[in-house]
Design a protein around this motif. Structure first.
Motif, PDB file in Angstrom:
ATOM      1  N   TYR A   1       0.846  -1.196   0.000  1.00  0.00           N
ATOM      2  CA  TYR A   1       0.000   0.000   0.000  1.00  0.00           C
ATOM      3  C   TYR A   1       0.877   1.240   0.000  1.00  0.00           C
ATOM      4  CZ  TYR A   1      -4.168   2.852   0.919  1.00  0.00           C
ATOM      5  OH  TYR A   1      -5.206   3.746   0.824  1.00  0.00           O
ATOM      6  N   VAL A   2       0.476   2.233  -0.774  1.00  0.00           N
ATOM      7  CA  VAL A   2       1.148   3.533  -0.788  1.00  0.00           C
ATOM      8  C   VAL A   2       0.094   4.622  -0.699  1.00  0.00           C
ATOM      9  CG1 VAL A   2       3.208   2.819  -2.077  1.00  0.00           C
ATOM     10  CG2 VAL A   2       1.160   3.513  -3.330  1.00  0.00           C
ATOM     11  N   THR A   3       0.407   5.699   0.007  1.00  0.00           N
ATOM     12  CA  THR A   3      -0.522   6.825   0.110  1.00  0.00           C
ATOM     13  C   THR A   3       0.258   8.095   0.428  1.00  0.00           C
ATOM     14  OG1 THR A   3      -2.574   7.602   1.136  1.00  0.00           O
ATOM     15  CG2 THR A   3      -0.985   6.525   2.577  1.00  0.00           C
ATOM     16  N   PHE A   4      -0.258   9.222  -0.032  1.00  0.00           N
ATOM     17  CA  PHE A   4       0.341  10.516   0.246  1.00  0.00           C
ATOM     18  C   PHE A   4      -0.271  11.117   1.505  1.00  0.00           C
ATOM     19  CE2 PHE A   4       1.056  10.145  -4.325  1.00  0.00           C
ATOM     20  CZ  PHE A   4       2.362  10.594  -4.456  1.00  0.00           C
ATOM     21  N   SER A   5       0.504  11.979   2.165  1.00  0.00           N
ATOM     22  CA  SER A   5      -0.045  12.759   3.266  1.00  0.00           C
ATOM     23  C   SER A   5      -1.046  13.766   2.704  1.00  0.00           C
ATOM     24  CB  SER A   5       1.078  13.487   4.010  1.00  0.00           C
ATOM     25  OG  SER A   5       1.780  14.357   3.123  1.00  0.00           O
ATOM     26  N   PRO A   6      -1.942  14.306   3.538  1.00  0.00           N
ATOM     27  CA  PRO A   6      -2.940  15.261   3.032  1.00  0.00           C
ATOM     28  C   PRO A   6      -2.338  16.456   2.311  1.00  0.00           C
ATOM     29  CG  PRO A   6      -3.546  14.536   5.232  1.00  0.00           C
ATOM     30  CD  PRO A   6      -2.179  13.968   4.961  1.00  0.00           C
ATOM     31  N   ASP A   7      -1.142  16.904   2.742  1.00  0.00           N
ATOM     32  CA  ASP A   7      -0.530  18.049   2.061  1.00  0.00           C
ATOM     33  C   ASP A   7       0.354  17.633   0.899  1.00  0.00           C
ATOM     34  OD1 ASP A   7       1.715  17.011   3.278  1.00  0.00           O
ATOM     35  OD2 ASP A   7       2.119  18.757   4.530  1.00  0.00           O
ATOM     36  N   GLY A   8       0.440  16.340   0.616  1.00  0.00           N
ATOM     37  CA  GLY A   8       1.174  15.852  -0.539  1.00  0.00           C
ATOM     38  C   GLY A   8       2.680  15.871  -0.424  1.00  0.00           C
ATOM     39  N   THR A   9       3.228  16.142   0.762  1.00  0.00           N
ATOM     40  CA  THR A   9       4.684  16.265   0.901  1.00  0.00           C
ATOM     41  C   THR A   9       5.352  14.993   1.409  1.00  0.00           C
ATOM     42  OG1 THR A   9       4.533  17.089   3.183  1.00  0.00           O
ATOM     43  CG2 THR A   9       4.438  18.723   1.397  1.00  0.00           C
ATOM     44  N   GLU A  10       4.553  13.996   1.802  1.00  0.00           N
ATOM     45  CA  GLU A  10       5.113  12.761   2.343  1.00  0.00           C
ATOM     46  C   GLU A  10       4.441  11.560   1.690  1.00  0.00           C
ATOM     47  OE1 GLU A  10       6.125  14.282   6.884  1.00  0.00           O
ATOM     48  OE2 GLU A  10       4.114  13.570   6.391  1.00  0.00           O
ATOM     49  N   LEU A  11       5.192  10.479   1.605  1.00  0.00           N
ATOM     50  CA  LEU A  11       4.687   9.239   1.018  1.00  0.00           C
ATOM     51  C   LEU A  11       4.849   8.123   2.036  1.00  0.00           C
ATOM     52  CD1 LEU A  11       3.592   7.870  -1.580  1.00  0.00           C
ATOM     53  CD2 LEU A  11       5.963   7.371  -2.193  1.00  0.00           C
ATOM     54  N   LEU A  12       3.741   7.445   2.346  1.00  0.00           N
ATOM     55  CA  LEU A  12       3.737   6.357   3.320  1.00  0.00           C
ATOM     56  C   LEU A  12       3.636   5.033   2.584  1.00  0.00           C
ATOM     57  CD1 LEU A  12       3.651   5.918   6.464  1.00  0.00           C
ATOM     58  CD2 LEU A  12       1.165   5.676   6.187  1.00  0.00           C
ATOM     59  N   VAL A  13       4.451   4.066   3.016  1.00  0.00           N
ATOM     60  CA  VAL A  13       4.518   2.772   2.332  1.00  0.00           C
ATOM     61  C   VAL A  13       4.427   1.654   3.365  1.00  0.00           C
ATOM     62  CG1 VAL A  13       5.876   1.262   0.846  1.00  0.00           C
ATOM     63  CG2 VAL A  13       5.973   3.747   0.521  1.00  0.00           C
ATOM     64  N   ASN A  14       3.497   0.731   3.166  1.00  0.00           N
ATOM     65  CA  ASN A  14       3.465  -0.492   3.959  1.00  0.00           C
ATOM     66  C   ASN A  14       4.244  -1.539   3.176  1.00  0.00           C
ATOM     67  OD1 ASN A  14       2.907  -2.533   5.783  1.00  0.00           O
ATOM     68  ND2 ASN A  14       0.739  -1.995   5.965  1.00  0.00           N
ATOM     69  N   MET A  15       5.442  -1.870   3.653  1.00  0.00           N
ATOM     70  CA  MET A  15       6.324  -2.776   2.930  1.00  0.00           C
ATOM     71  C   MET A  15       6.086  -4.206   3.406  1.00  0.00           C
ATOM     72  SD  MET A  15       8.513  -3.264   0.589  1.00  0.00           S
ATOM     73  CE  MET A  15       8.709  -1.527   0.160  1.00  0.00           C
ATOM     74  N   GLY A  16       5.445  -4.995   2.578  1.00  0.00           N
ATOM     75  CA  GLY A  16       5.200  -6.381   2.916  1.00  0.00           C
ATOM     76  C   GLY A  16       6.498  -7.124   3.173  1.00  0.00           C
ATOM     77  N   GLY A  17       6.522  -7.892   4.279  1.00  0.00           N
ATOM     78  CA  GLY A  17       7.728  -8.598   4.676  1.00  0.00           C
ATOM     79  C   GLY A  17       8.647  -7.761   5.530  1.00  0.00           C
ATOM     80  N   GLU A  18       8.270  -6.506   5.793  1.00  0.00           N
ATOM     81  CA  GLU A  18       9.138  -5.614   6.573  1.00  0.00           C
ATOM     82  C   GLU A  18       8.287  -4.652   7.382  1.00  0.00           C
ATOM     83  OE1 GLU A  18      13.396  -4.706   7.176  1.00  0.00           O
ATOM     84  OE2 GLU A  18      11.741  -3.293   7.122  1.00  0.00           O
ATOM     85  N   GLN A  19       8.680  -3.370   7.433  1.00  0.00           N
ATOM     86  CA  GLN A  19       8.011  -2.402   8.295  1.00  0.00           C
ATOM     87  C   GLN A  19       7.238  -1.374   7.465  1.00  0.00           C
ATOM     88  OE1 GLN A  19       8.459  -3.624  11.138  1.00  0.00           O
ATOM     89  NE2 GLN A  19      10.566  -4.124  11.597  1.00  0.00           N
ATOM     90  N   VAL A  20       6.705  -0.364   8.137  1.00  0.00           N
ATOM     91  CA  VAL A  20       6.045   0.768   7.472  1.00  0.00           C
ATOM     92  C   VAL A  20       7.045   1.914   7.396  1.00  0.00           C
ATOM     93  CG1 VAL A  20       4.187   2.475   7.632  1.00  0.00           C
ATOM     94  CG2 VAL A  20       3.743   0.087   8.241  1.00  0.00           C
ATOM     95  N   TYR A  21       7.141   2.559   6.232  1.00  0.00           N
ATOM     96  CA  TYR A  21       8.132   3.614   6.027  1.00  0.00           C
ATOM     97  C   TYR A  21       7.467   4.895   5.531  1.00  0.00           C
ATOM     98  CZ  TYR A  21      11.637  -0.007   6.541  1.00  0.00           C
ATOM     99  OH  TYR A  21      12.412  -1.019   7.039  1.00  0.00           O
ATOM    100  N   LEU A  22       7.993   6.024   6.001  1.00  0.00           N
ATOM    101  CA  LEU A  22       7.542   7.335   5.551  1.00  0.00           C
ATOM    102  C   LEU A  22       8.693   8.033   4.846  1.00  0.00           C
ATOM    103  CD1 LEU A  22       5.324   9.902   7.332  1.00  0.00           C
ATOM    104  CD2 LEU A  22       7.526  10.650   6.458  1.00  0.00           C
ATOM    105  N   PHE A  23       8.439   8.510   3.623  1.00  0.00           N
ATOM    106  CA  PHE A  23       9.442   9.205   2.830  1.00  0.00           C
ATOM    107  C   PHE A  23       9.073  10.677   2.711  1.00  0.00           C
ATOM    108  CE2 PHE A  23       9.465   4.792   1.509  1.00  0.00           C
ATOM    109  CZ  PHE A  23      10.819   4.484   1.464  1.00  0.00           C
ATOM    110  N   ASP A  24      10.048  11.529   2.938  1.00  0.00           N
ATOM    111  CA  ASP A  24       9.858  12.971   2.801  1.00  0.00           C
ATOM    112  C   ASP A  24      10.154  13.354   1.357  1.00  0.00           C
ATOM    113  OD1 ASP A  24      10.049  15.793   2.883  1.00  0.00           O
ATOM    114  OD2 ASP A  24      10.599  15.744   4.994  1.00  0.00           O
TER     115      ASP A  24
END
Length: 671
Positions: free
Chosen positions: A273-296
């Protein structure tokens, strides 16, 4: 004057409305609400797993799709089923979306039968059926700026774009991942940036997440068609690479190097799963087999790896972020965030004192560390780091806790903290030594040796400590073992880019894009994502104050975004929670999973006794999930049956490679 008065009244009303909206958006999800979050209702109507949920823009309708091939539209505020219809699909529904600007009349579904269907809810009819994909359709994406357009991601490796205008009603391939990654690649998820609808994020097989500029791709296609040779090369148009600058990759910096180990253990990495923050400046990723990551997406950073001092390089230069170590390259392309270890012998520098309340938090963290409560120590250090982001000691201490806990990704986070501590205090002795240990644990063996040698030069009084000797022995043993199979490594390319069994299927363009990838900002741990490939993670709150994720243990997890601390765990399903969709403007959450129901969650009244769905032992649940992620299928089955698996640890009970001995030696305990 009358016009002025009317204008003034309108302006005041506008300002008040904006103020009320701003207040609502800022405060509709707060910490007290999160801690009171509980089950409000269960919506029953499906006869199979509920695989997808979607709110309309106003938040007064909720759509769900299921294995029963039906979609249901609910009035969630009154817990009523408004509409149920068979979608015409012949297999499980994986995605459901309202088409923007359709008055909530048009609903789009994608399913395991490889089809995308468009439905008119007012007449309960399927009005368009697209059968262009050749494998399961996993996600649909829409965008307000493109009212007649939507996109799909499927396991045939294609991202398709659809046009519903009367003169069109067709789909075309927007992105073909198989051109870059071979025929085995599968697209799993996609989303459009809510603030700039020209940007599309895609999750697929492997650890890399891709961000595309749709406008650049379309302009490139138009220019190709307008070129004089377009008619001659029509067959090859589809094989043309994306234009430069149209794609940007993101990856957790340690995952490419970990891939061989994960593959050997049949552990699959895939973005579910991937989704943007409401302001569009961050990307959240649920990485199967690992953890959840937030990219700036604004303040991007390269993966944190080790860059040796200039004197250690044979050429004395670092070009294009690539370097070798004493003429011995391990095939890894190293990146730098502009940090360089200081040369020469280190001298003790004064520490900046913490305010009293932060000093108390640090002492609490130290006490938790002494009691081997690694996660509690990490959370306390993180809380202090948020308030004092320029304190080297806090980063160094948190690194020690990460190294003790040893969950997936902990050594890489520890490495990042060590580098941060050294950048703030170049004379941080413990951070220097822990950096060498982290490099070794991350398989950067040659770099670990040089880092250890550099440490001995800076701190000669520590050169013959038992901790240094132990790490030296580990490194040399690893180097000896590595030399035995060095022939197997030749010609394999950089570890960061090496494909899994299909090296020839990775194109040169793909390798370049991967080498230019950016690292994560935050990592969220505690859940487990290994069993299903549709598990979501989402921002919760209009200001994205919290992160929520489903889990294989039937719970869903809530973290503070900025501290990454776990604040609440709730039992959301008898088996697995896959879907979590926050309401657009209320502290209201819809979840679903294997159970054939949709569950609604909101803050419960203080007078109401909290139900048994609260998981009190969050640490125990998190540790069990870490064991689950690292267990083989038989062990997972036994865990699901309630058996305790001996031999599996949470990765923190063992002894340290550092030693707590006499003063002057490298110590493991925090400062």
């Amino acid at each position: 004057s009358v016009l002025c008065a009317v204008f003034s009244v309108v302006l005041v009303c506008f300002v008040q409305e904006r103020g009320a909206l701003g207040f609502e958006r800022h405060y509709h999800v707060t910490d007290p609400f999160i801690r009171r979050l509980g089950l409000e209702a269960e919506l029953q109507g499906h006869s199979g797993c509920v695989n997808c949920l979607e709110w309309n823009e106003k938040g007064d309708l909720l759509a769900s799709g299921s294995d029963d091939q039906h979609t249901i539209v609910w009035d969630p505020l009154h817990h009523k089923k408004l509409l149920s219809m068979h979608t015409g699909h012949t297999a499980n529904i994986f995605s459901v979306k309202f088409l923007p600007h359709s008055g909530d009349r048009i609903l789009i579904t994608g399913a395991a039968d490889s089809k995308v269907h468009v439905h008119d809810l007012t007449v309960k009819e399927t009005i368009h059926m697209f059968g262009d994909h050749t494998n399961r359709v996993k996600r649909i994406a829409t965008a307000p700026m493109w009212p007649n357009t939507f996109w799909s991601a499927a396991e045939d490796g294609l991202i398709r774009q659809y046009d519903l205008r009367e003169n069109s009603k067709r789909s075309e391939v927007l992105i073909d991942l198989t051109e870059y990654c071979g025929q085995l690649v599968e697209a799993k998820c996609l989303t459009v940036n809510p603030q700039d609808n020209n940007y599309l994020a895609v999750g697929a097989s492997g650890p890399f997440v891709r961000l595309y500029d749709i406008r650049m791709i379309h302009n490139h296609r138009k220019s190709m068609k307008q070129s004089p040779s377009a008619g001659v090369h029509t067959f090859c148009d589809r094989q043309k690479p994306l234009p430069d600058g149209a794609a940007q990759y993101y990856v957790a910096g340690h995952l490419p190097v970990k891939l061989p180990d994960y593959n050997n253990r049949l552990r699959v990495l895939v973005a579910t799963y991937v989704t943007f923050s409401p302001d569009g400046t961050e990307l959240l990723v649920n990485m199967g087999g690992e953890q959840v990551y937030l990219f700036d997406l604004t303040y991007k950073q390269r993966p944190y790896t080790f860059l040796l001092p200039k004197k250690c390089h044979a050429s004395g230069e670092v070009q294009n972020g690539k370097t070798s170590t004493n003429g011995v390259s391990n095939g890894i392309h190293l990146h730098s965030n502009g940090f360089r270890l200081s040369e020469g012998r280190a001298h003790v520098s004064p520490q900046v004192e913490l305010p009293p309340y932060l000093e108390r938090i640090k002492q609490q963290a130290n006490e938790a560390f002494a009691c081997q409560l690694w996660t509690q120590a990490i959370q306390l250090y993180s809380k202090a780091v948020q308030k004092a982001p320029n304190n080297a000691m806090l980063y160094g201490n948190r690194a020690a806790a990460y190294m003790k806990r040893k969950w997936d990704g902990d050594h890489y986070d520890a490495l990042r903290d060590c580098l941060k501590a050294i950048s703030l205090n170049p004379c941080h002795l413990k951070a220097h030594f822990r950096l060498a240990r982290c490099l070794f644990e991350l398989k950067y063996v040659a770099e670990a040796l040089e880092c250890l040698d550099d440490f001995k030069g800076k701190f000669p009084e520590q050169a013959h400590s038992s901790a240094c000797d132990a790490l030296d022995r580990d490194i040399n043993a690893a180097l000896f073992s590595k030399s035995d199979n060095a022939e197997d490594k030749k010609g394999g390319g950089p570890i960061r880019l090496r494909a899994t069994g299909r090296k020839d299927s990775i194109s040169e363009d793909e390798m370049v894009l991967r080498e230019r990838s950016y690292d994560y900002k935050f990592r969220y741990c505690g859940h487990c994502n290994t069993t299903t490939d549709i598990k979501e993670a989402n921002f919760f709150g209009s200001n994205a104050q919290y992160i929520v994720s489903g889990s294989d243990d039937g719970s869903f997890f809530i973290w503070e975004k900025e501290t990454t601390n776990l604040v609440r765990v709730l039992q959301g399903d008898e088996s697995i929670v896959n879907c979590l969709q926050p309401h657009p403007s209320y502290c209201f959450l819809a979840t679903s999973g294997i159970d054939p129901v949709v569950r609604l969650w909101n803050p419960r009244p203080e007078s109401e006794t909290l139900n048994g769905r609260v998981v009190v032992d969050m640490e125990g649940a998190s540790q069990a999930n870490q064991r689950r992620m690292n267990a083989d299928p038989l062990e997972v089955m036994l865990l699901n049956m309630g058996y305790r698996i001996t031999g599996l640890t949470s990765g923190g009970a063992g002894g340290s490679d550092d030693e707590d001995s006499s003063e002057g030696q490298v110590q493991c305990r925090p400062s």
